[in-house]
Write a protein that holds these residues in place. Structure first.
Motif, PDB file in Angstrom:
ATOM      1  N   ALA A  80     -14.553   1.421   5.754  1.00 43.58           N
ATOM      2  CA  ALA A  80     -14.412   2.860   5.499  1.00 43.58           C
ATOM      3  C   ALA A  80     -13.166   3.403   6.199  1.00 43.58           C
ATOM      4  N   ARG A  81     -12.932   2.951   7.428  1.00 44.40           N
ATOM      5  CA  ARG A  81     -11.745   3.396   8.182  1.00 44.40           C
ATOM      6  C   ARG A  81     -10.468   2.877   7.520  1.00 44.40           C
ATOM      7  N   ASP A  82     -10.482   1.601   7.054  1.00 42.75           N
ATOM      8  CA  ASP A  82      -9.306   1.029   6.400  1.00 42.75           C
ATOM      9  C   ASP A  82      -9.009   1.734   5.081  1.00 42.75           C
ATOM     10  N   MET A  83     -10.049   2.096   4.329  1.00 42.80           N
ATOM     11  CA  MET A  83      -9.858   2.809   3.063  1.00 42.80           C
ATOM     12  C   MET A  83      -9.188   4.161   3.323  1.00 42.80           C
ATOM     13  N   LEU A  84      -9.661   4.860   4.342  1.00 44.45           N
ATOM     14  CA  LEU A  84      -9.082   6.154   4.685  1.00 44.45           C
ATOM     15  C   LEU A  84      -7.631   5.993   5.148  1.00 44.45           C
ATOM     16  N   ALA A  85      -7.354   4.933   5.922  1.00 45.67           N
ATOM     17  CA  ALA A  85      -5.984   4.684   6.399  1.00 45.67           C
ATOM     18  C   ALA A  85      -5.059   4.374   5.226  1.00 45.67           C
ATOM     19  N   ALA A  86      -5.532   3.584   4.259  1.00 40.59           N
ATOM     20  CA  ALA A  86      -4.719   3.261   3.087  1.00 40.59           C
ATOM     21  C   ALA A  86      -4.427   4.511   2.274  1.00 40.59           C
ATOM     22  N   ASP A  87      -5.440   5.348   2.115  1.00 42.26           N
ATOM     23  CA  ASP A  87      -5.269   6.587   1.365  1.00 42.26           C
ATOM     24  C   ASP A  87      -4.205   7.476   2.018  1.00 42.26           C
ATOM     25  N   ALA A  88      -4.290   7.610   3.340  1.00 32.52           N
ATOM     26  CA  ALA A  88      -3.320   8.440   4.065  1.00 32.52           C
ATOM     27  C   ALA A  88      -1.921   7.845   3.982  1.00 32.52           C
ATOM     28  N   ALA A  89      -1.803   6.518   4.101  1.00 41.31           N
ATOM     29  CA  ALA A  89      -0.493   5.864   4.016  1.00 41.31           C
ATOM     30  C   ALA A  89       0.091   6.018   2.615  1.00 41.31           C
ATOM     31  N   PHE A  90      -0.746   5.924   1.590  1.00 45.95           N
ATOM     32  CA  PHE A  90      -0.280   6.087   0.208  1.00 45.95           C
ATOM     33  C   PHE A  90       0.257   7.502   0.003  1.00 45.95           C
ATOM     34  N   GLU A  91      -0.494   8.498   0.466  1.00 50.66           N
ATOM     35  CA  GLU A  91      -0.062   9.897   0.319  1.00 50.66           C
ATOM     36  C   GLU A  91       1.210  10.180   1.100  1.00 50.66           C
ATOM     37  N   ALA A  92       1.371   9.521   2.256  1.00 52.10           N
ATOM     38  CA  ALA A  92       2.560   9.747   3.092  1.00 52.10           C
ATOM     39  C   ALA A  92       3.750   8.897   2.647  1.00 52.10           C
ATOM     40  N   GLY A  93       3.537   7.964   1.719  1.00 51.63           N
ATOM     41  CA  GLY A  93       4.621   7.093   1.280  1.00 51.63           C
ATOM     42  C   GLY A  93       4.991   6.036   2.307  1.00 51.63           C
ATOM     43  N   ASP A  94       4.085   5.726   3.231  1.00 47.76           N
ATOM     44  CA  ASP A  94       4.334   4.735   4.280  1.00 47.76           C
ATOM     45  C   ASP A  94       3.918   3.361   3.765  1.00 47.76           C
ATOM     46  N   ARG A  95       4.882   2.635   3.164  1.00 47.96           N
ATOM     47  CA  ARG A  95       4.569   1.351   2.527  1.00 47.96           C
ATOM     48  C   ARG A  95       4.101   0.291   3.512  1.00 47.96           C
ATOM     49  N   ALA A  96       4.658   0.284   4.717  1.00 48.23           N
ATOM     50  CA  ALA A  96       4.262  -0.727   5.709  1.00 48.23           C
ATOM     51  C   ALA A  96       2.795  -0.536   6.094  1.00 48.23           C
ATOM     52  N   ALA A  97       2.419   0.695   6.403  1.00 47.43           N
ATOM     53  CA  ALA A  97       1.021   0.981   6.771  1.00 47.43           C
ATOM     54  C   ALA A  97       0.094   0.732   5.590  1.00 47.43           C
ATOM     55  N   LEU A  98       0.554   1.069   4.380  1.00 48.26           N
ATOM     56  CA  LEU A  98      -0.249   0.839   3.181  1.00 48.26           C
ATOM     57  C   LEU A  98      -0.473  -0.658   2.967  1.00 48.26           C
ATOM     58  N   ALA A  99       0.578  -1.452   3.113  1.00 52.40           N
ATOM     59  CA  ALA A  99       0.455  -2.900   2.936  1.00 52.40           C
ATOM     60  C   ALA A  99      -0.533  -3.491   3.942  1.00 52.40           C
TER      61      ALA A  99
END
Length: 192
Positions: A41-60
């Motif tokens: 659940a925490r990783d899903m939320l982190a991916a969502d935030a990284a996607f919205e922020a355009g942070d590809r490294a954090a998203l990956a």
């Protein structure tokens, strides 16, 4: 003989008490070690935030952690955010194979005061974990009811602790999440 037995009994009791008082494992952020469902659940939320922020490294990083856990969407008709996140990564690694069933997740949005209910089948004798995380975190409430309508778990705020239980009978459980706050909540619900 009685003195020996009493001394041995006292020593055993002391060992049991010290084992119960042993500190729990702690993560780097000070939280008790999270369950796999809570981490997802925490990783899903982190991916969502990284996607919205355009942070590809954090998203990956987040997508890789999600895929390692073998997560899959619970609602096959709803758009899969992981597929969208993976597509946003130009050099995406091939999908990682996980457990046969793996944890399932649901992504959603709740307006202030709104609730969502869903039914989920849990198998007799198999430990179950339900976790949720949201943005903002403090106002999401998670409740689970068994087939007879008896409350099995109630967590508010939902992200603080998982709902963990082992069903006696195979049956459908009702999972409810409620946004008790004044802002719209974006959430991930994970069932493992």
């Amino acid at each position: 003989m009685i003195a020996k037995a009493t001394g041995l009994g006292a020593a055993m009791a002391l060992m049991l008490l010290s084992a119960c008082a042993a500190p729990r494992a702690v993560e780097g952020n000070g939280e008790a070690t999270a369950s796999p469902a809570s981490r997802l659940a925490r990783d899903m939320l982190a991916a969502d935030a990284a996607f919205e922020a355009g942070d590809r490294a954090a998203l990956a990083d987040a997508v890789q952690r999600i895929e390692r856990q073998g997560a899959r969407p619970i609602d096959g008709d709803a758009p899969d955010p992981v597929r969208r996140w993976r597509a946003a990564l130009p050099d995406a690694a091939p999908p990682v194979r996980g457990r046969a069933l793996g944890p399932g997740y649901v992504r959603g949005t709740l307006a202030p005061g709104a609730a969502r209910r869903m039914d989920q089948l849990f198998l007799s004798g198999q430990a179950a974990t339900v976790a949720a995380n949201s943005r903002p975190q403090k106002d999401l409430r998670l409740k689970i009811f068994d087939g007879a309508g008896k409350l099995v778990c109630d967590r508010s705020p939902a992200h603080v602790r998982d709902c963990r239980f082992t069903p006696v009978f195979t049956q459908r459980y009702r999972i409810e999440i409620v946004n008790g706050g004044a802002a719209t909540a974006h959430y991930y619900l994970v069932v493992d």
